[in-house]
Design a protein around this motif. Structure first.
Motif, PDB file in Angstrom:
ATOM      1  N   LEU A 178      39.211  28.506  43.052  1.00 51.11           N
ATOM      2  CA  LEU A 178      39.941  27.532  42.586  1.00 51.11           C
ATOM      3  C   LEU A 178      40.760  27.303  41.873  1.00 51.11           C
ATOM      4  O   LEU A 178      41.146  28.672  41.272  1.00 51.11           O
ATOM      5  N   LEU A 179      41.373  26.368  42.497  1.00 53.06           N
ATOM      6  CA  LEU A 179      43.370  26.304  41.593  1.00 53.06           C
ATOM      7  C   LEU A 179      43.470  25.293  40.657  1.00 53.06           C
ATOM      8  O   LEU A 179      42.897  23.796  40.852  1.00 53.06           O
ATOM      9  N   LEU A 180      43.819  25.470  40.188  1.00 49.74           N
ATOM     10  CA  LEU A 180      43.632  24.774  38.238  1.00 49.74           C
ATOM     11  C   LEU A 180      45.117  24.118  38.070  1.00 49.74           C
ATOM     12  O   LEU A 180      46.260  24.902  38.229  1.00 49.74           O
ATOM     13  N   PHE A 181      44.872  22.952  38.023  1.00 53.24           N
ATOM     14  CA  PHE A 181      46.023  22.317  37.583  1.00 53.24           C
ATOM     15  C   PHE A 181      45.813  21.764  36.020  1.00 53.24           C
ATOM     16  O   PHE A 181      44.988  20.993  35.507  1.00 53.24           O
ATOM     17  N   THR A 192      49.540  33.670  28.314  1.00 53.60           N
ATOM     18  CA  THR A 192      48.470  34.383  27.356  1.00 53.60           C
ATOM     19  C   THR A 192      47.502  35.745  28.134  1.00 53.60           C
ATOM     20  O   THR A 192      47.739  36.741  27.715  1.00 53.60           O
ATOM     21  N   THR A 193      46.846  35.499  28.992  1.00 57.95           N
ATOM     22  CA  THR A 193      46.880  36.198  29.948  1.00 57.95           C
ATOM     23  C   THR A 193      47.935  36.881  30.828  1.00 57.95           C
ATOM     24  O   THR A 193      48.041  36.450  31.819  1.00 57.95           O
ATOM     25  N   PRO A 231      46.443  35.989  35.818  1.00 56.12           N
ATOM     26  CA  PRO A 231      47.660  35.744  34.970  1.00 56.12           C
ATOM     27  C   PRO A 231      48.400  34.169  35.190  1.00 56.12           C
ATOM     28  O   PRO A 231      48.444  33.593  36.488  1.00 56.12           O
ATOM     29  N   GLY A 232      48.735  33.779  34.560  1.00 59.10           N
ATOM     30  CA  GLY A 232      49.691  32.724  34.974  1.00 59.10           C
ATOM     31  C   GLY A 232      50.524  32.352  35.817  1.00 59.10           C
ATOM     32  O   GLY A 232      51.450  33.373  35.969  1.00 59.10           O
ATOM     33  N   SER A 266      48.904  27.782  30.715  1.00 59.77           N
ATOM     34  CA  SER A 266      47.914  27.195  30.262  1.00 59.77           C
ATOM     35  C   SER A 266      47.388  26.098  31.062  1.00 59.77           C
ATOM     36  O   SER A 266      47.417  24.812  29.984  1.00 59.77           O
ATOM     37  N   THR A 267      47.289  26.330  32.445  1.00 55.92           N
ATOM     38  CA  THR A 267      45.921  24.732  32.792  1.00 55.92           C
ATOM     39  C   THR A 267      44.236  25.045  32.598  1.00 55.92           C
ATOM     40  O   THR A 267      44.128  24.599  32.891  1.00 55.92           O
TER      41      THR A 267
END
Length: 524
Positions: free
Chosen positions: A304-307, A211-212, A273-274, A186-187
């Motif tokens: 890409l590292l998402l936060f 979800t993924t 996946p998260g 969920s990021t």
């Protein structure tokens, strides 16, 4: 000459009009123009242009015969008896065209869009016959040639594919640039891809919960569909055959999503996946998540590292994942997503906390580039961030999009960079395997010697480094190397073969620079 023509030996028997021979068009796409002594054969792009071609060649014949070209030149009665035009250098051009492979379109991404039959033969042929230089028509074809002739024999001899990376296939060289997105659940990873595509893609699921649950490769295709992982891993024209080493448990959590989209003609996205955190880490995954991310990291051009402001903690699994990106620091970009959910003061504190967390995981003295924004299709929440925040987000988004747009232009250079890194890693691996073989006794005590070498593997690495003057930072992880070594008998390893090592050194020192000299970057 821009037009290639050849002369058929069959003489013509009739003409369609008194002033010019009648052209004919065949189903093969060739235009046949008869003259007094034979038939000229041309590529026929359109039947409507045939009369114009006849006129053009008649004018050339008149000029080469020494006649002055005027408006009345085509009214002469002896046009049908003219000698055909003389084209200097035609024989050399035709001989050269027999070896031409489909060339790269520099306006797309610097890579062939179709797999050429010649390069297919290189990877499928078992013979060691040298590939002629005339078959090389681009930097990518040149890298394929060098890999087959010089690097692959070294990798096979010292089992590089079992320890480090699977052997390369032709599709690995021809693949489009890839961008991988990593982060906790969920990021906004899937939403980020949808935001760039301006539409959803097959199999996309978005929600506050995880979800993924699988790796999804979003790429260009003839229609909208999803392809299961086991199917995509065995397709020869896809660069995912190396994923079969992770087993069916992973392939059941892997799929390919295809759709028509102009952006996907240039870039392929990898949605992941998260990353799990907290209590969920105790539930073990059925496959090596860190190993899979490491495999994709080696293939990708950007990571890409998402936060988001509410998920700044870096869990143990996320720490292991970031650690698996070692050696790919230049590809990593950090994205602080959903930044419009907090006000300006809180955003400053969130940014500082994120940099503090990353500083403990990314062991580099340089500061990582962090893009701040809200990468979704909704308008920026100005009530929280204010007009200055909105302007900041727009500039940050422009910077990130600019970074993404540069990927296809840099793809050719990236391929060369990854190829050179792989060659150096293979050379060091060969030295290590050869050293372990040399340290084994010839007769008795082999089991004890192998156990001693395994236990003191770090010391053996130091010996190899000093003996061959190699950089310490290029050596593999000791623990991972030990784990793979446990399944082998050192006595069956090959000794160091100086000719193979020298061939790789020559490739790095002479062949690749010569290749870059002959084929310039199409984007310069």
């Amino acid at each position: 000459m821009g037009m290639v023509a050849s002369r058929a030996p069959t003489p013509s028997s009739s003409s369609a009009c008194p002033s010019s021979p009648a052209p004919t068009s065949s189903r093969s796409g060739l235009l046949r123009i008869p003259d007094g002594r034979g038939t000229w054969v041309f590529p026929n792009s359109s039947r409507q242009c045939s009369n114009g071609l006849v006129v053009n060649w008649q004018l050339v014949s008149l000029a080469q015969a020494g006649n002055e070209i005027t408006q009345d030149s085509l009214k002469r009665d002896d046009l049908s008896s003219l000698n055909p035009p003389v084209m200097e250098g035609l024989d050399a051009l035709l001989a050269k065209s027999k070896h031409v492979v489909k060339r790269v379109d520099p306006e797309i991404d610097g890579f062939p869009q179709e797999q050429s039959p010649i390069t297919n033969k290189w990877f499928s042929s078992k013979s060691s016959k040298k590939i002629p230089l005339t078959a090389v028509t681009s930097v990518i074809d040149g890298l394929k040639k060098l890999y087959i002739e010089k690097l692959k024999p070294l990798e096979v001899t010292y089992k590089f594919n079992d320890f480090v990376s699977p052997l390369l296939t032709s599709s690995d060289f021809d693949a489009k640039p890839m961008v991988m997105l990593l982060g906790q659940y969920s990021t906004g990873k899937t939403t980020f891809i949808k935001h760039l595509l301006k539409t959803s893609y097959p199999g996309a699921h978005i929600g506050p919960e995880p979800t993924t649950d699988r790796f999804v490769v979003v790429m260009s295709g003839p229609d909208e569909r999803t392809i299961p992982g086991n199917t995509i891993a065995v397709q020869a024209d896809m660069p995912f055959s190396g994923l079969t080493t992770f087993g069916t448990a992973f392939l059941s959590k892997f799929e390919c999503s295809q759709m028509r989209h102009p952006l996907l003609e240039h870039i392929t996205f990898v949605d992941t996946p998260g990353v799990l955190s907290g209590e969920k880490q105790r539930t073990q995954r059925s496959y090596d998540f860190t190993g899979v991310t490491s495999w994709f990291a080696a293939k990708c051009d950007l990571i890409l590292l998402l936060f988001d402001p509410h998920k700044l903690d870096i869990s143990d699994e996320f720490k292991r994942v970031i650690g698996s990106l070692r050696g790919h620091d230049d590809k990593i970009r950090v994205v602080l997503n959903k930044a419009d959910q907090v006000d300006t003061q809180q955003l400053m504190r969130v940014y500082g906390a994120l940099m503090w967390s990353l500083g403990k995981v990314l062991n580099t003295p340089e500061v990582s580039r962090v893009y701040i924004g809200s990468f979704n299709d909704k308008p920026v929440n100005e009530s929280a961030v204010g007009p200055l925040g909105k302007e900041l987000f727009e500039r940050e988004q422009d910077d990130l999009l600019s970074d993404l747009k540069d990927i296809p232009k840099k793809a050719c250079d990236r391929r060369i960079n990854e190829f050179v890194k792989r060659a150096r890693a293979a050379k060091i691996h060969a030295y290590i395997i050869g050293h372990l073989k040399k340290e084994m006794p010839t007769m008795m005590g082999k089991a004890k010697a192998q156990q001693r070498l395994t236990d003191n593997l770090q010391d053996e690495f130091v010996k190899v480094q000093r003996e061959y003057h190699l950089p310490a930072g290029d050596f593999p992880y000791v623990e991972h190397f030990k784990e793979v070594l446990s399944g082998y008998s050192f006595d069956k390893f090959e000794k160091v073969k100086p000719k193979m090592i020298q061939a790789v050194d020559d490739m790095l020192g002479y062949d690749i620079p010569e290749l870059l000299k002959n084929f310039r970057n199409p984007y310069e």
